[in-house]
Write a protein that holds these residues in place. Structure first.
Motif, PDB file in Angstrom:
ATOM      1  N   GLY A 118       0.680  -1.210   0.013  1.00 40.29           N
ATOM      2  CA  GLY A 118      -0.048  -0.096  -0.018  1.00 40.29           C
ATOM      3  C   GLY A 118       0.806   1.220   0.033  1.00 40.29           C
ATOM      4  O   GLY A 118       0.377   2.223  -0.717  1.00 40.29           O
ATOM      5  N   ALA A 167       1.198   3.877  -3.130  1.00 40.11           N
ATOM      6  CA  ALA A 167       0.686   5.139  -2.657  1.00 40.11           C
ATOM      7  C   ALA A 167       1.641   6.443  -3.143  1.00 40.11           C
ATOM      8  O   ALA A 167       1.337   7.462  -3.598  1.00 40.11           O
ATOM      9  CB  ALA A 167       0.358   5.387  -1.140  1.00 40.11           C
ATOM     10  N   ILE A 210      -6.246   3.830   1.494  1.00 42.90           N
ATOM     11  CA  ILE A 210      -5.946   2.507   0.886  1.00 42.90           C
ATOM     12  C   ILE A 210      -6.438   1.376   1.631  1.00 42.90           C
ATOM     13  O   ILE A 210      -6.165   1.282   2.982  1.00 42.90           O
ATOM     14  CB  ILE A 210      -4.578   2.275   0.321  1.00 42.90           C
ATOM     15  N   ILE A 213      -6.415  -4.474  -3.861  1.00 43.18           N
ATOM     16  CA  ILE A 213      -6.012  -2.932  -3.359  1.00 43.18           C
ATOM     17  C   ILE A 213      -7.151  -2.194  -3.775  1.00 43.18           C
ATOM     18  O   ILE A 213      -7.398  -1.916  -4.897  1.00 43.18           O
ATOM     19  CB  ILE A 213      -4.796  -2.405  -3.700  1.00 43.18           C
ATOM     20  N   PHE A 236      -8.144   1.969  -3.603  1.00 42.99           N
ATOM     21  CA  PHE A 236      -7.638   3.404  -3.491  1.00 42.99           C
ATOM     22  C   PHE A 236      -8.768   4.098  -3.496  1.00 42.99           C
ATOM     23  O   PHE A 236      -9.781   4.001  -4.194  1.00 42.99           O
ATOM     24  CB  PHE A 236      -6.720   3.690  -4.789  1.00 42.99           C
ATOM     25  N   HIS A 256      -7.006  -4.407  -8.387  1.00 39.72           N
ATOM     26  CA  HIS A 256      -7.449  -3.071  -7.803  1.00 39.72           C
ATOM     27  C   HIS A 256      -8.315  -2.306  -8.262  1.00 39.72           C
ATOM     28  O   HIS A 256      -9.028  -2.852  -9.320  1.00 39.72           O
ATOM     29  CB  HIS A 256      -6.031  -2.246  -8.079  1.00 39.72           C
ATOM     30  N   PHE A 299     -10.601   1.482  -7.405  1.00 37.30           N
ATOM     31  CA  PHE A 299     -10.548   2.868  -6.972  1.00 37.30           C
ATOM     32  C   PHE A 299     -11.840   3.778  -6.996  1.00 37.30           C
ATOM     33  O   PHE A 299     -12.655   3.546  -7.884  1.00 37.30           O
ATOM     34  CB  PHE A 299      -9.581   3.540  -7.640  1.00 37.30           C
TER      35      PHE A 299
END
Length: 143
Positions: free
Chosen positions: A50, A54, A73, A93, A95, A132, A134
């Motif tokens: 993470g 980032a 995150i 992940i 975000f 991932h 977001f």
């Protein structure tokens, strides 16, 4: 690069110190006699993923003059059951960025980080599938 670990108790609690002098506590799970006095080593790997991504994402978005007002995150992972060592097999992940951000620039920054720049991701890709997602939450205007 060098880190130093010092045992704190008679079980699994260690203090780890990096080159900048920052100390992190590490401990084992209660199932093996740990005391919840620090992060577990496999949690530290996810934290590293993470943090690594980032840093990349922030650098890329700053170069594009994007204003990041907040950044969170969440990393979820599954490990291989019944195997020793029990490696990560899947990692997701998510975000969450806040600010007046261009979503396409955010998407591209995340892709560049996870596919090209993040060294931690490059290591974890060897055993795990990393996915991932977001979301961008625009900043609220203050009255």
């Amino acid at each position: 690069m060098q880190v130093n670990l010092t045992r704190v108790d008679q079980d699994f609690h260690f203090e780890a110190t990096g080159a900048a002098g920052v100390t992190i506590n590490i401990d084992g799970s209660p199932q093996i006699g740990g005391h919840e006095a620090g992060a577990r080593p496999m949690e530290l790997l996810l934290m590293g993923l993470g943090g690594c991504s980032a840093i990349d994402i922030i650098q890329i978005l700053k170069k594009q003059r994007q204003q990041i007002d907040s950044f969170n995150i969440k990393v979820d992972a599954a490990r291989m059951e019944g195997q020793v060592p029990s490696l990560f097999e899947s990692i997701h992940i998510h975000f969450i960025l806040g600010g007046p951000l261009d979503e396409e620039k955010v998407r591209k920054a995340i892709d560049l980080s996870l596919d090209k720049y993040c060294s931690v991701a490059a290591i974890l890709y060897k055993t795990a599938t990393i996915t991932h997602s977001f979301e961008v939450n625009p900043s609220k205007l203050q009255a």
